[in-house]
Design a protein around this motif. Structure first.
Motif, PDB file in Angstrom:
ATOM      1  N   LYS A  14       0.989  -1.055   0.463  1.00  0.00           N
ATOM      2  CA  LYS A  14       0.110   0.224  -0.034  1.00  0.00           C
ATOM      3  C   LYS A  14       0.835   1.106   0.288  1.00  0.00           C
ATOM      4  O   LYS A  14       0.404   2.066  -0.622  1.00  0.00           O
ATOM      5  CB  LYS A  14      -0.964  -0.183   0.834  1.00  0.00           C
ATOM      6  N   ARG A  15       2.074   1.193   1.033  1.00  0.00           N
ATOM      7  CA  ARG A  15       3.060   2.222   1.060  1.00  0.00           C
ATOM      8  C   ARG A  15       3.655   2.229  -0.845  1.00  0.00           C
ATOM      9  O   ARG A  15       3.306   4.151  -1.366  1.00  0.00           O
ATOM     10  CB  ARG A  15       3.820   2.364   2.071  1.00  0.00           C
ATOM     11  N   GLN A  16       3.607   1.258  -1.392  1.00  0.00           N
ATOM     12  CA  GLN A  16       4.784   1.252  -2.557  1.00  0.00           C
ATOM     13  C   GLN A  16       3.853   2.033  -3.288  1.00  0.00           C
ATOM     14  O   GLN A  16       3.569   3.227  -4.020  1.00  0.00           O
ATOM     15  CB  GLN A  16       4.518   0.246  -2.544  1.00  0.00           C
ATOM     16  N   ALA A  17       2.322   2.121  -3.296  1.00  0.00           N
ATOM     17  CA  ALA A  17       0.877   2.433  -4.607  1.00  0.00           C
ATOM     18  C   ALA A  17       1.431   3.645  -4.284  1.00  0.00           C
ATOM     19  O   ALA A  17       0.838   4.475  -4.746  1.00  0.00           O
ATOM     20  CB  ALA A  17       0.101   1.315  -4.770  1.00  0.00           C
ATOM     21  N   GLU A  18       0.656   4.212  -3.223  1.00  0.00           N
ATOM     22  CA  GLU A  18       1.164   5.931  -2.499  1.00  0.00           C
ATOM     23  C   GLU A  18       2.110   6.319  -3.662  1.00  0.00           C
ATOM     24  O   GLU A  18       1.744   7.217  -3.945  1.00  0.00           O
ATOM     25  CB  GLU A  18       1.386   6.168  -1.112  1.00  0.00           C
ATOM     26  N   HIS A  19       3.368   6.216  -3.563  1.00  0.00           N
ATOM     27  CA  HIS A  19       4.717   6.071  -3.710  1.00  0.00           C
ATOM     28  C   HIS A  19       4.587   6.897  -5.264  1.00  0.00           C
ATOM     29  O   HIS A  19       4.822   7.562  -5.664  1.00  0.00           O
ATOM     30  CB  HIS A  19       6.063   5.565  -2.646  1.00  0.00           C
ATOM     31  N   ILE A  20       3.807   5.602  -5.659  1.00  0.00           N
ATOM     32  CA  ILE A  20       4.206   5.319  -7.028  1.00  0.00           C
ATOM     33  C   ILE A  20       2.660   6.492  -7.866  1.00  0.00           C
ATOM     34  O   ILE A  20       3.050   7.098  -8.820  1.00  0.00           O
ATOM     35  CB  ILE A  20       3.683   4.026  -7.724  1.00  0.00           C
ATOM     36  N   ALA A  21       1.872   6.878  -7.026  1.00  0.00           N
ATOM     37  CA  ALA A  21       0.613   6.788  -7.153  1.00  0.00           C
ATOM     38  C   ALA A  21       0.984   8.892  -7.113  1.00  0.00           C
ATOM     39  O   ALA A  21       0.602   9.810  -7.839  1.00  0.00           O
ATOM     40  CB  ALA A  21      -0.496   6.969  -6.065  1.00  0.00           C
ATOM     41  N   GLU A  22       1.775   9.200  -6.396  1.00  0.00           N
ATOM     42  CA  GLU A  22       2.317  10.485  -6.507  1.00  0.00           C
ATOM     43  C   GLU A  22       3.031  11.086  -7.138  1.00  0.00           C
ATOM     44  O   GLU A  22       3.070  11.828  -7.776  1.00  0.00           O
ATOM     45  CB  GLU A  22       2.742  10.663  -4.411  1.00  0.00           C
ATOM     46  N   GLY A  23       3.491  10.046  -7.871  1.00  0.00           N
ATOM     47  CA  GLY A  23       4.353  10.138  -8.970  1.00  0.00           C
ATOM     48  C   GLY A  23       3.821  10.689  -9.754  1.00  0.00           C
ATOM     49  O   GLY A  23       4.362  11.669 -10.947  1.00  0.00           O
ATOM     50  N   TYR A  24       2.668   9.683 -10.010  1.00  0.00           N
ATOM     51  CA  TYR A  24       1.692   9.945 -11.328  1.00  0.00           C
ATOM     52  C   TYR A  24       1.540  11.661 -11.469  1.00  0.00           C
ATOM     53  O   TYR A  24       1.158  11.737 -11.929  1.00  0.00           O
ATOM     54  CB  TYR A  24       0.675   8.950 -11.753  1.00  0.00           C
ATOM     55  N   LYS A  25       0.712  11.437 -10.208  1.00  0.00           N
ATOM     56  CA  LYS A  25      -0.185  12.824  -9.541  1.00  0.00           C
ATOM     57  C   LYS A  25       0.907  13.688  -9.884  1.00  0.00           C
ATOM     58  O   LYS A  25      -0.026  15.033 -11.025  1.00  0.00           O
ATOM     59  CB  LYS A  25      -0.140  13.059  -8.758  1.00  0.00           C
ATOM     60  N   ASP A  26       1.800  13.843 -10.110  1.00  0.00           N
ATOM     61  CA  ASP A  26       3.044  14.882 -10.193  1.00  0.00           C
ATOM     62  C   ASP A  26       3.000  14.953 -11.367  1.00  0.00           C
ATOM     63  O   ASP A  26       3.744  16.364 -12.382  1.00  0.00           O
ATOM     64  CB  ASP A  26       4.524  14.804  -9.699  1.00  0.00           C
ATOM     65  N   LYS A  27       2.999  14.131 -12.563  1.00  0.00           N
ATOM     66  CA  LYS A  27       3.058  14.210 -13.761  1.00  0.00           C
ATOM     67  C   LYS A  27       2.073  14.403 -15.067  1.00  0.00           C
ATOM     68  O   LYS A  27       1.280  14.763 -15.446  1.00  0.00           O
ATOM     69  CB  LYS A  27       3.502  13.425 -14.899  1.00  0.00           C
TER      70      LYS A  27
END
Length: 83
Positions: A14-27
């Protein structure tokens, strides 16, 4: 497991997914799409939602993250070139 049920994922996943999602949101990807892509990436790397425990499943491969990072780096470098 019903769609969008994240109960079978470990806290680490879940933490990994949140971190990855933040990267996508930044893009500039929408929050819903970012979350969807993030869990798809976690699934690809770890083989889907799993319960923690010794000796369960295969080792994690981070190849999909490395490939995405390399692709993003190449696209950002090509846009920096002035003609």
């Amino acid at each position: 497991m019903p769609k969008a049920d994240k109960s079978s994922y470990t806290d680490k996943q879940k933490r990994q997914a949140e971190h990855i999602a933040e990267g996508y949101k930044d893009k500039g990807v929408s929050a819903k799409e970012a979350k969807s892509r993030a869990y798809a990436t976690v699934n690809k790397e770890s083989g889907g939602g799993k319960k923690s425990g010794s000796g369960r499943g295969k080792t994690e491969s981070h190849e999909s993250s490395k490939k995405a990072a390399k692709k993003a780096e190449a696209s950002s470098n090509s846009s920096d070139v002035l003609v």
